[in-house]
Design a protein around this motif. Structure first.
Motif, PDB file in Angstrom:
ATOM      1  N   GLY A  21      -7.479 -31.049 -59.886  1.00  0.00           N
ATOM      2  CA  GLY A  21      -7.455 -29.680 -59.402  1.00  0.00           C
ATOM      3  C   GLY A  21      -6.070 -29.170 -59.063  1.00  0.00           C
ATOM      4  N   THR A  22      -6.032 -28.193 -58.189  1.00  0.00           N
ATOM      5  CA  THR A  22      -4.772 -27.586 -57.783  1.00  0.00           C
ATOM      6  C   THR A  22      -4.518 -27.853 -56.310  1.00  0.00           C
ATOM      7  OG1 THR A  22      -5.932 -25.507 -57.303  1.00  0.00           O
ATOM      8  CG2 THR A  22      -4.953 -25.736 -59.484  1.00  0.00           C
ATOM      9  N   ASN A  23      -3.259 -27.775 -55.920  1.00  0.00           N
ATOM     10  CA  ASN A  23      -2.871 -27.988 -54.528  1.00  0.00           C
ATOM     11  C   ASN A  23      -2.599 -26.665 -53.844  1.00  0.00           C
ATOM     12  OD1 ASN A  23      -2.963 -30.804 -54.725  1.00  0.00           O
ATOM     13  ND2 ASN A  23      -0.880 -30.904 -55.505  1.00  0.00           N
ATOM     14  N   LYS A  24      -2.979 -26.602 -52.601  1.00  0.00           N
ATOM     15  CA  LYS A  24      -2.671 -25.453 -51.760  1.00  0.00           C
ATOM     16  C   LYS A  24      -2.020 -25.965 -50.480  1.00  0.00           C
ATOM     17  CE  LYS A  24      -4.659 -22.437 -54.481  1.00  0.00           C
ATOM     18  NZ  LYS A  24      -3.876 -21.409 -55.205  1.00  0.00           N
ATOM     19  N   VAL A  25      -1.227 -25.129 -49.864  1.00  0.00           N
ATOM     20  CA  VAL A  25      -0.557 -25.504 -48.619  1.00  0.00           C
ATOM     21  C   VAL A  25      -1.044 -24.571 -47.524  1.00  0.00           C
ATOM     22  CG1 VAL A  25       1.654 -25.825 -47.456  1.00  0.00           C
ATOM     23  CG2 VAL A  25       1.469 -26.257 -49.910  1.00  0.00           C
ATOM     24  N   THR A  26      -1.406 -25.152 -46.390  1.00  0.00           N
ATOM     25  CA  THR A  26      -1.875 -24.333 -45.271  1.00  0.00           C
ATOM     26  C   THR A  26      -0.750 -23.459 -44.753  1.00  0.00           C
ATOM     27  OG1 THR A  26      -1.400 -26.144 -43.747  1.00  0.00           O
ATOM     28  CG2 THR A  26      -3.652 -25.972 -44.569  1.00  0.00           C
ATOM     29  N   THR A  27      -1.117 -22.420 -44.049  1.00  0.00           N
ATOM     30  CA  THR A  27      -0.146 -21.445 -43.554  1.00  0.00           C
ATOM     31  C   THR A  27       0.661 -22.009 -42.390  1.00  0.00           C
ATOM     32  OG1 THR A  27      -1.851 -20.542 -42.104  1.00  0.00           O
ATOM     33  CG2 THR A  27      -1.592 -19.532 -44.270  1.00  0.00           C
ATOM     34  N   GLU A  28       1.423 -21.177 -41.771  1.00  0.00           N
ATOM     35  CA  GLU A  28       2.301 -21.615 -40.682  1.00  0.00           C
ATOM     36  C   GLU A  28       1.537 -21.935 -39.409  1.00  0.00           C
ATOM     37  OE1 GLU A  28       5.209 -18.613 -40.186  1.00  0.00           O
ATOM     38  OE2 GLU A  28       6.169 -18.951 -42.137  1.00  0.00           O
ATOM     39  N   ARG A  29       0.239 -21.698 -39.415  1.00  0.00           N
ATOM     40  CA  ARG A  29      -0.587 -22.006 -38.244  1.00  0.00           C
ATOM     41  C   ARG A  29      -1.617 -23.065 -38.605  1.00  0.00           C
ATOM     42  NH1 ARG A  29      -3.062 -16.524 -36.090  1.00  0.00           N
ATOM     43  NH2 ARG A  29      -4.121 -18.078 -34.786  1.00  0.00           N
ATOM     44  N   GLU A  30      -2.125 -23.744 -37.584  1.00  0.00           N
ATOM     45  CA  GLU A  30      -3.191 -24.721 -37.806  1.00  0.00           C
ATOM     46  C   GLU A  30      -4.412 -24.003 -38.373  1.00  0.00           C
ATOM     47  OE1 GLU A  30      -4.512 -28.247 -35.066  1.00  0.00           O
ATOM     48  OE2 GLU A  30      -5.701 -26.483 -34.502  1.00  0.00           O
ATOM     49  N   THR A  31      -5.045 -24.598 -39.361  1.00  0.00           N
ATOM     50  CA  THR A  31      -6.172 -23.978 -40.043  1.00  0.00           C
ATOM     51  C   THR A  31      -7.408 -24.857 -39.918  1.00  0.00           C
ATOM     52  OG1 THR A  31      -4.675 -22.990 -41.670  1.00  0.00           O
ATOM     53  CG2 THR A  31      -7.005 -23.099 -42.263  1.00  0.00           C
ATOM     54  N   GLU A  32      -8.555 -24.242 -39.743  1.00  0.00           N
ATOM     55  CA  GLU A  32      -9.807 -24.989 -39.677  1.00  0.00           C
ATOM     56  C   GLU A  32     -10.651 -24.659 -40.902  1.00  0.00           C
ATOM     57  OE1 GLU A  32     -13.744 -25.631 -36.826  1.00  0.00           O
ATOM     58  OE2 GLU A  32     -11.896 -24.814 -35.986  1.00  0.00           O
ATOM     59  N   MET A  33     -11.118 -25.700 -41.598  1.00  0.00           N
ATOM     60  CA  MET A  33     -11.954 -25.506 -42.781  1.00  0.00           C
ATOM     61  C   MET A  33     -13.121 -26.476 -42.740  1.00  0.00           C
ATOM     62  SD  MET A  33     -10.959 -25.802 -46.842  1.00  0.00           S
ATOM     63  CE  MET A  33     -10.052 -24.267 -46.831  1.00  0.00           C
ATOM     64  N   MET A  34     -14.328 -25.937 -42.767  1.00  0.00           N
ATOM     65  CA  MET A  34     -15.545 -26.749 -42.762  1.00  0.00           C
ATOM     66  C   MET A  34     -15.558 -27.760 -41.616  1.00  0.00           C
ATOM     67  SD  MET A  34     -15.987 -27.420 -46.873  1.00  0.00           S
ATOM     68  CE  MET A  34     -17.559 -28.248 -46.616  1.00  0.00           C
ATOM     69  N   GLY A  35     -15.048 -27.359 -40.469  1.00  0.00           N
ATOM     70  CA  GLY A  35     -15.066 -28.212 -39.295  1.00  0.00           C
ATOM     71  C   GLY A  35     -13.879 -29.141 -39.158  1.00  0.00           C
ATOM     72  N   TYR A  36     -12.992 -29.149 -40.148  1.00  0.00           N
ATOM     73  CA  TYR A  36     -11.806 -30.006 -40.105  1.00  0.00           C
ATOM     74  C   TYR A  36     -10.577 -29.174 -39.737  1.00  0.00           C
ATOM     75  CZ  TYR A  36     -14.657 -33.497 -42.505  1.00  0.00           C
ATOM     76  OH  TYR A  36     -15.630 -34.392 -42.832  1.00  0.00           O
ATOM     77  N   LYS A  37      -9.771 -29.677 -38.824  1.00  0.00           N
ATOM     78  CA  LYS A  37      -8.548 -28.997 -38.446  1.00  0.00           C
ATOM     79  C   LYS A  37      -7.389 -29.530 -39.274  1.00  0.00           C
ATOM     80  CE  LYS A  37      -9.875 -27.809 -33.705  1.00  0.00           C
ATOM     81  NZ  LYS A  37      -9.513 -27.906 -32.265  1.00  0.00           N
ATOM     82  N   LEU A  38      -6.699 -28.612 -39.933  1.00  0.00           N
ATOM     83  CA  LEU A  38      -5.579 -28.978 -40.797  1.00  0.00           C
ATOM     84  C   LEU A  38      -4.275 -28.495 -40.168  1.00  0.00           C
ATOM     85  CD1 LEU A  38      -7.101 -27.827 -44.204  1.00  0.00           C
ATOM     86  CD2 LEU A  38      -7.228 -30.091 -43.161  1.00  0.00           C
ATOM     87  N   PRO A  39      -3.342 -29.406 -39.874  1.00  0.00           N
ATOM     88  CA  PRO A  39      -2.049 -29.004 -39.314  1.00  0.00           C
ATOM     89  C   PRO A  39      -1.314 -28.073 -40.267  1.00  0.00           C
ATOM     90  CG  PRO A  39      -2.369 -31.377 -39.128  1.00  0.00           C
ATOM     91  CD  PRO A  39      -3.448 -30.862 -40.041  1.00  0.00           C
ATOM     92  N   LYS A  40      -0.448 -27.260 -39.760  1.00  0.00           N
ATOM     93  CA  LYS A  40       0.305 -26.354 -40.624  1.00  0.00           C
ATOM     94  C   LYS A  40       1.143 -27.163 -41.626  1.00  0.00           C
ATOM     95  CE  LYS A  40       4.339 -25.931 -37.557  1.00  0.00           C
ATOM     96  NZ  LYS A  40       5.209 -24.982 -36.838  1.00  0.00           N
ATOM     97  N   GLY A  41       1.243 -26.642 -42.833  1.00  0.00           N
ATOM     98  CA  GLY A  41       1.998 -27.326 -43.869  1.00  0.00           C
ATOM     99  C   GLY A  41       1.232 -28.419 -44.587  1.00  0.00           C
ATOM    100  N   SER A  42      -0.073 -28.558 -44.305  1.00  0.00           N
ATOM    101  CA  SER A  42      -0.872 -29.596 -44.952  1.00  0.00           C
ATOM    102  C   SER A  42      -1.187 -29.210 -46.407  1.00  0.00           C
ATOM    103  CB  SER A  42      -2.188 -29.818 -44.210  1.00  0.00           C
ATOM    104  OG  SER A  42      -1.955 -30.283 -42.903  1.00  0.00           O
ATOM    105  N   TYR A  43      -1.237 -30.216 -47.268  1.00  0.00           N
ATOM    106  CA  TYR A  43      -1.632 -29.994 -48.654  1.00  0.00           C
ATOM    107  C   TYR A  43      -3.149 -30.141 -48.763  1.00  0.00           C
ATOM    108  CZ  TYR A  43       3.130 -29.970 -50.484  1.00  0.00           C
ATOM    109  OH  TYR A  43       4.421 -29.643 -50.765  1.00  0.00           O
ATOM    110  N   VAL A  44      -3.786 -29.177 -49.416  1.00  0.00           N
ATOM    111  CA  VAL A  44      -5.231 -29.202 -49.623  1.00  0.00           C
ATOM    112  C   VAL A  44      -5.474 -29.296 -51.127  1.00  0.00           C
ATOM    113  CG1 VAL A  44      -7.423 -28.014 -49.287  1.00  0.00           C
ATOM    114  CG2 VAL A  44      -5.610 -27.815 -47.565  1.00  0.00           C
ATOM    115  N   GLU A  45      -6.193 -30.327 -51.538  1.00  0.00           N
ATOM    116  CA  GLU A  45      -6.431 -30.555 -52.961  1.00  0.00           C
ATOM    117  C   GLU A  45      -7.909 -30.440 -53.290  1.00  0.00           C
ATOM    118  OE1 GLU A  45      -6.132 -34.615 -54.932  1.00  0.00           O
ATOM    119  OE2 GLU A  45      -4.248 -33.696 -55.594  1.00  0.00           O
TER     120      GLU A  45
END
Length: 209
Positions: A21-45
């Motif tokens: 797939g493709t990679n995305k990077v979280t924004t400058e703030r902590e992001t929550e997706m489907m109950g998971y907290k992703l620190p800023k700058g995290s790669y989402v694949e």
């Protein structure tokens, strides 16, 4: 034509051109997706291939080449939208209206495009070959049409058969009780191309008389 389209769709599910797939990077703030907290700058694949061979998505035949699964159009099961929610682009701060709208749109489009039935009669999700939602592949209609034309031309002009390496892998898979798809993955390392691997062709080709 419907069966040809189903063959192409099943082939793309089991051997996607971009299996990870493709990679995305979280924004400058902590992001929550489907109950998971992703620190800023995290790669989402988006793991396209792993999601395409999960039994929870495609039943006990997930690792079997079965074009017939795409020929039925039962009522859509909305619970499967969660399996593709990770394809959402994280382009807005957590909790924002933009992020909520993006995730909801992708989940909706995914479930609307589902058109397969597993052995238990459950609706399963469309493969993510071209992604889903407002940022899916803009050229997918052209790509699908080209695949149909190229496949029709090749099959009318040539005969294909397993090469020596693939024949050996097929025998190994059969002895282990595995599917033929497992042999292809082991032999071609997921990507199936027209280029020889280690001077060996995956498929043998003969001209039709």
């Amino acid at each position: 034509m419907p069966y040809t389209s189903a063959v192409i769709k099943e082939s793309l599910r089991l051997c996607p051109p971009n299996p990870w797939g493709t990679n995305k990077v979280t924004t400058e703030r902590e992001t929550e997706m489907m109950g998971y907290k992703l620190p800023k700058g995290s790669y989402v694949e988006t793991p396209v291939l792993p999601m395409a061979i999960l039994e929870r998505n495609y039943g006990t035949t997930a690792l079997h080449f079965k074009p017939e699964r795409w020929l039925a159009s039962p009522p859509v099961d909305p619970t499967h939208s969660a399996t593709v929610a990770t394809a959402a682009a994280v382009d807005a701060p957590a909790g924002s209206e933009a992020m909520s709208s993006s995730t909801d749109s992708i989940a909706h489009i995914s479930t609307e495009s589902a058109a397969a039935v597993d052995t238990n009669g459950l609706t399963v999700p469309d493969p993510l070959t071209f992604m889903v939602g407002p940022r899916d592949c803009i050229g997918q209609s052209l790509a699908r049409m080209e695949l149909q034309v190229v496949l029709a031309v090749l099959l009318t002009r040539f005969r294909f058969h397993p090469g020596a390496k693939l024949r050996q892998e097929l025998k190994t898979a059969e002895s282990l009780g595995q599917s033929a798809v497992s042999a292809i993955h082991a032999c071609a390392e997921v990507h199936v191309t027209m280029q020889p691997a280690g001077s060996q062709m995956l498929l043998g080709i003969e001209c039709r008389s």
